[in-house]
Design a protein around this motif. Structure first.
Motif, mmCIF file in Angstrom:
data_model
loop_
_atom_site.group_PDB
_atom_site.id
_atom_site.type_symbol
_atom_site.label_atom_id
_atom_site.label_comp_id
_atom_site.label_asym_id
_atom_site.label_seq_id
_atom_site.Cartn_x
_atom_site.Cartn_y
_atom_site.Cartn_z
ATOM 1 N N VAL A 147 9.542 29.586 -6.631
ATOM 2 C CA VAL A 147 10.589 28.574 -6.845
ATOM 3 C C VAL A 147 11.533 29.029 -7.951
ATOM 4 O O VAL A 147 12.758 28.913 -7.832
ATOM 5 C CB VAL A 147 9.958 27.203 -7.165
ATOM 6 N N HIS A 148 10.973 29.585 -9.016
ATOM 7 C CA HIS A 148 11.795 30.078 -10.123
ATOM 8 C C HIS A 148 12.762 31.153 -9.627
ATOM 9 O O HIS A 148 13.956 31.122 -9.928
ATOM 10 C CB HIS A 148 10.894 30.632 -11.229
ATOM 11 N N ASP A 149 12.249 32.117 -8.855
ATOM 12 C CA ASP A 149 13.093 33.189 -8.325
ATOM 13 C C ASP A 149 14.181 32.635 -7.411
ATOM 14 O O ASP A 149 15.337 33.071 -7.467
ATOM 15 C CB ASP A 149 12.250 34.218 -7.564
ATOM 16 N N LEU A 150 13.813 31.664 -6.568
ATOM 17 C CA LEU A 150 14.779 31.060 -5.656
ATOM 18 C C LEU A 150 15.887 30.360 -6.432
ATOM 19 O O LEU A 150 17.075 30.548 -6.169
ATOM 20 C CB LEU A 150 14.075 30.048 -4.745
ATOM 21 N N ILE A 151 15.515 29.590 -7.434
ATOM 22 C CA ILE A 151 16.493 28.832 -8.210
ATOM 23 C C ILE A 151 17.391 29.764 -9.015
ATOM 24 O O ILE A 151 18.594 29.528 -9.131
ATOM 25 C CB ILE A 151 15.785 27.794 -9.097
ATOM 26 N N GLU A 152 16.817 30.817 -9.563
ATOM 27 C CA GLU A 152 17.645 31.763 -10.323
ATOM 28 C C GLU A 152 18.683 32.437 -9.439
ATOM 29 O O GLU A 152 19.711 32.874 -9.918
ATOM 30 C CB GLU A 152 16.765 32.807 -11.017
ATOM 31 N N GLY A 153 18.405 32.509 -8.130
ATOM 32 C CA GLY A 153 19.348 33.113 -7.199
ATOM 33 C C GLY A 153 20.519 32.211 -6.857
ATOM 34 O O GLY A 153 21.497 32.660 -6.269
ATOM 35 N N LEU A 154 20.418 30.932 -7.222
ATOM 36 C CA LEU A 154 21.516 30.003 -6.961
ATOM 37 C C LEU A 154 22.592 30.213 -8.021
ATOM 38 O O LEU A 154 22.336 30.071 -9.199
ATOM 39 C CB LEU A 154 21.006 28.553 -6.993
ATOM 40 N N GLU A 155 23.783 30.557 -7.591
ATOM 41 C CA GLU A 155 24.823 30.939 -8.537
ATOM 42 C C GLU A 155 25.841 29.856 -8.829
ATOM 43 O O GLU A 155 26.524 29.913 -9.850
ATOM 44 C CB GLU A 155 25.534 32.205 -8.035
ATOM 45 N N THR A 156 25.961 28.860 -7.970
ATOM 46 C CA THR A 156 26.974 27.827 -8.191
ATOM 47 C C THR A 156 26.325 26.447 -8.149
ATOM 48 O O THR A 156 25.214 26.279 -7.626
ATOM 49 C CB THR A 156 28.078 27.882 -7.113
#
Length: 119
Positions: free
Chosen positions: A84-93
């Motif tokens: 989940v952390h990796d997924l959220i960090e990939g969200l840029e906007t």
């Protein structure tokens, strides 16, 4: 303060901290009654023989940890949290975050906490 925690004076600073001899944890803040973490239970069980006892159950802490596969659950939950952390960090906007929240049908309170943790 939790009765398992003992006040100890730090020799260098003269300040009091709290130490739990069972779990080997320490804290500068007084620790209120709380359930120990699975990791703390597993660590304590390996260091000494502890017993979990109720009207229907009596076993050592190590047997308890093994019987309920608590270390496996902890590992699985840690893996999910990392994903989940990796997924959220990939969200840029902000839009991508909002879309993620909507797709996940995440409650607003949880989304707000997650967003605050990201900032």
């Amino acid at each position: 303060v939790d009765t398992d925690w003992q006040p100890v004076v730090d020799q260098a600073s003269g300040k009091t901290y709290y130490w739990n001899p069972i779990t080997k944890e320490s804290s500068w803040d007084p620790v209120v009654m709380r359930q120990p973490s699975v990791a703390a239970l597993a660590a304590a069980a390996k260091d000494e023989e502890l017993t979990v006892e109720s009207s229907t159950l009596k076993m050592s802490m190590q047997e308890f940890v093994e019987a309920f596969k608590l270390e496996e659950w902890l590992d699985a939950l840690t893996d999910v949290a990392d994903d989940v952390h990796d997924l959220i960090e990939g969200l840029e906007t902000v839009e991508e975050f909002d879309e993620f929240v909507e797709d996940a049908e995440m409650p607003k309170e949880i989304a707000a906490q997650l967003k605050a943790a990201m900032d």
